[in-house]
Design an enzyme around this catalytic site. Sequence first.
Site, PDB file in Angstrom:
ATOM      1  N   ARG A  48       0.859  -1.202   0.000  1.00 22.85           N
ATOM      2  CA  ARG A  48       0.000   0.000   0.000  1.00 22.85           C
ATOM      3  C   ARG A  48       0.887   1.240   0.000  1.00 22.85           C
ATOM      4  O   ARG A  48       0.620   2.227  -0.675  1.00 22.85           O
ATOM      5  CB  ARG A  48      -0.952   0.013   1.204  1.00 22.85           C
ATOM      6  CG  ARG A  48      -1.701   1.329   1.316  1.00 22.85           C
ATOM      7  CD  ARG A  48      -2.928   1.345   2.228  1.00 22.85           C
ATOM      8  NE  ARG A  48      -2.896   0.430   3.333  1.00 22.85           N
ATOM      9  CZ  ARG A  48      -2.147   0.558   4.441  1.00 22.85           C
ATOM     10  NH1 ARG A  48      -1.362   1.618   4.594  1.00 22.85           N
ATOM     11  NH2 ARG A  48      -2.188  -0.344   5.384  1.00 22.85           N
TER      12      ARG A  48
ATOM     13  N   TYR B  53     -16.241  17.594 -15.407  1.00 21.39           N
ATOM     14  CA  TYR B  53     -16.535  16.166 -15.593  1.00 21.39           C
ATOM     15  C   TYR B  53     -17.596  15.769 -14.556  1.00 21.39           C
ATOM     16  O   TYR B  53     -17.469  16.122 -13.378  1.00 21.39           O
ATOM     17  CB  TYR B  53     -15.244  15.367 -15.406  1.00 21.39           C
ATOM     18  CG  TYR B  53     -15.457  13.877 -15.401  1.00 21.39           C
ATOM     19  CD1 TYR B  53     -15.762  13.195 -16.572  1.00 21.39           C
ATOM     20  CD2 TYR B  53     -15.390  13.155 -14.216  1.00 21.39           C
ATOM     21  CE1 TYR B  53     -15.984  11.827 -16.566  1.00 21.39           C
ATOM     22  CE2 TYR B  53     -15.608  11.791 -14.206  1.00 21.39           C
ATOM     23  CZ  TYR B  53     -15.909  11.135 -15.387  1.00 21.39           C
ATOM     24  OH  TYR B  53     -16.127   9.782 -15.363  1.00 21.39           O
TER      25      TYR B  53
ATOM     26  N   ASP C  54      -7.123  19.424 -14.331  1.00 20.93           N
ATOM     27  CA  ASP C  54      -7.423  18.068 -14.797  1.00 20.93           C
ATOM     28  C   ASP C  54      -6.986  18.020 -16.264  1.00 20.93           C
ATOM     29  O   ASP C  54      -7.615  18.620 -17.137  1.00 20.93           O
ATOM     30  CB  ASP C  54      -8.922  17.794 -14.638  1.00 20.93           C
ATOM     31  CG  ASP C  54      -9.310  16.384 -15.092  1.00 20.93           C
ATOM     32  OD1 ASP C  54      -8.608  15.814 -15.947  1.00 20.93           O
ATOM     33  OD2 ASP C  54     -10.339  15.880 -14.603  1.00 20.93           O
TER      34      ASP C  54
ATOM     35  N   LYS D 208      -7.838   7.121 -19.458  1.00 19.16           N
ATOM     36  CA  LYS D 208      -8.110   7.656 -20.792  1.00 19.16           C
ATOM     37  C   LYS D 208      -6.828   7.608 -21.645  1.00 19.16           C
ATOM     38  O   LYS D 208      -6.348   6.534 -21.925  1.00 19.16           O
ATOM     39  CB  LYS D 208      -8.696   9.065 -20.653  1.00 19.16           C
ATOM     40  CG  LYS D 208      -9.797   9.176 -19.561  1.00 19.16           C
ATOM     41  CD  LYS D 208     -11.056   8.393 -19.850  1.00 19.16           C
ATOM     42  CE  LYS D 208     -12.029   8.272 -18.671  1.00 19.16           C
ATOM     43  NZ  LYS D 208     -12.365   9.496 -17.972  1.00 19.16           N
TER      44      LYS D 208
HETATM   45  C1  LIG Z   1     -12.861   9.897 -16.653  1.00 21.67           C
HETATM   46  C2  LIG Z   1     -12.525  11.235 -16.099  1.00 21.67           C
HETATM   47  C3  LIG Z   1     -12.323  11.440 -14.724  1.00 21.67           C
HETATM   48  C4  LIG Z   1     -12.532  10.352 -13.685  1.00 21.67           C
HETATM   49  O1  LIG Z   1     -11.615   9.330 -13.806  1.00 21.67           O
HETATM   50  P1  LIG Z   1     -11.918   7.782 -13.471  1.00 21.67           P
HETATM   51  O2  LIG Z   1     -10.637   7.115 -13.825  1.00 21.67           O
HETATM   52  O3  LIG Z   1     -13.101   7.364 -14.285  1.00 21.67           O
HETATM   53  O4  LIG Z   1     -12.223   7.731 -11.991  1.00 21.67           O
HETATM   54  C5  LIG Z   1     -11.958  12.710 -14.300  1.00 21.67           C
HETATM   55  N1  LIG Z   1     -11.809  13.730 -15.172  1.00 21.67           N
HETATM   56  C6  LIG Z   1     -12.022  13.580 -16.495  1.00 21.67           C
HETATM   57  C7  LIG Z   1     -11.850  14.751 -17.407  1.00 21.67           C
HETATM   58  C8  LIG Z   1     -12.390  12.332 -17.009  1.00 21.67           C
HETATM   59  O5  LIG Z   1     -12.598  12.198 -18.330  1.00 21.67           O
END
Ligand SMILES: *Cc1c(COP(=O)(O)O)cnc(C)c1O
Length: 393
Positions: free
Chosen positions: A62, A115, A188, A213
């Site tokens: 962890r 998001y 982000d 992503k």
């Molecule tokens: C998918 C996404 C998230 C969240 O991420 P997860 O891996 O699904 O928890 C946050 N910000 C953006 C812009 C996203 O596309």
Amino acid sequence: MTDQQQSSHREGHLKGGFETRAIHAGYEPDPTTGAVIAPIYATSTYKQDGVGGLRGGYEYSRSANPTRTALEGALAAVEEGERAFTFSSGLAAEDTLVRATCRPGDHVVLPDDAYGGTFRLFDKVEQAWGVEHTPAPVTDVDAVRAAIRPGQTKLVWLETPTNPLLNIGDIEALAAVAHEAGARLVVDNTFASPYLQQPLTLGADVVVHSTTKYVGGHSDVVGGALVVRDLDLAEQLVFHQNAIGAVPGPFDSFLTHRGLKTLAVRMERHCDNAEAVVEFLTRHPSVVQVIYPGLEEHPGHAVAAKQMKRFGGMVAFRVAGGEQQALSVCERAEVFTLAESLGGIESLIEHPGRMTHASVAGTELEVPADLVRLSVGIETVDDLIADLDRALG
Ligand SMILES: *Cc1c(COP(=O)(O)O)cnc(C)c1O
């Protein structure tokens, strides 16, 4: 930090271009076997040479695992940060950041088209623990300044480009606005990926990723990351990552790291294909509007051109036949897979109004019903265009 983690951290600063850092930073071939790629260390614990005699500082997975250490070193290097921390999802990364930086009574400014999962985290979870939030448009620096509560606002949260309307926020300008008020700017960077945009170099304090992503890039793993330059904040994140424990396992870390190594070549092809698709859509008689920051008529084009290397693989468009046609385009496409998520090698199509953004219907975040969103993949571009041509009818 332990010796081995310290040395991976230094390798994170290996010089060289983006591609060299993505491929080599964070890991040196294993001294005992010469393994060129960081092995999947499927172990929860580590033998100690006498009580407290840790080898390379590893004690319990962890807290740290060598497969994860390698990924974190590489992510820090590609974002030009000092330290990176990885998590079991993007939302786990966000929650850990909020707990490390905010206390009850504190306040956060959020994009008014954040998001959906980020908005839900603040609205339904963090708020119940006393962290308040105010939405503001990322395109309007004065509106963000006005939403800040001096002394109380700890984070100004930015996404650029946003989802699904691809609005652009000016990272440098918003960093200045946050810093004037003693707050941190969080970016982000999921939609742009570290290849197209490095927010820390433009004054941001924290980069957030859903590595699910573009960084992972193959739609086969869920994960998240935080990257920072400030070492005091890094120490807070070391503590909270371990204390909360929402860490990725070694196999997830391996897949994400494997994806990161080819990010540059994938992003170039995502951008090439997106540009060709945009060019096709702008000439199609049933398309009334194409939304892509690379188009000169896009309101964020100048800012995007200043802070991004290219304009990415996400495209949105509106159709003349309203919601019915938007739904039928999504259902008739064959090479484009009808699915949520984005950033993988395969092209995806979706109807934000009924799918990713269904939860914001009836609110000010509602998206047009005639809107279709594409995550343009890296297949043969002629096949992508022929597929859209057929689906548009
Ligand atoms: C998918 C996404 C998230 C969240 O991420 P997860 O891996 O699904 O928890 C946050 N910000 C953006 C812009 C996203 O596309």
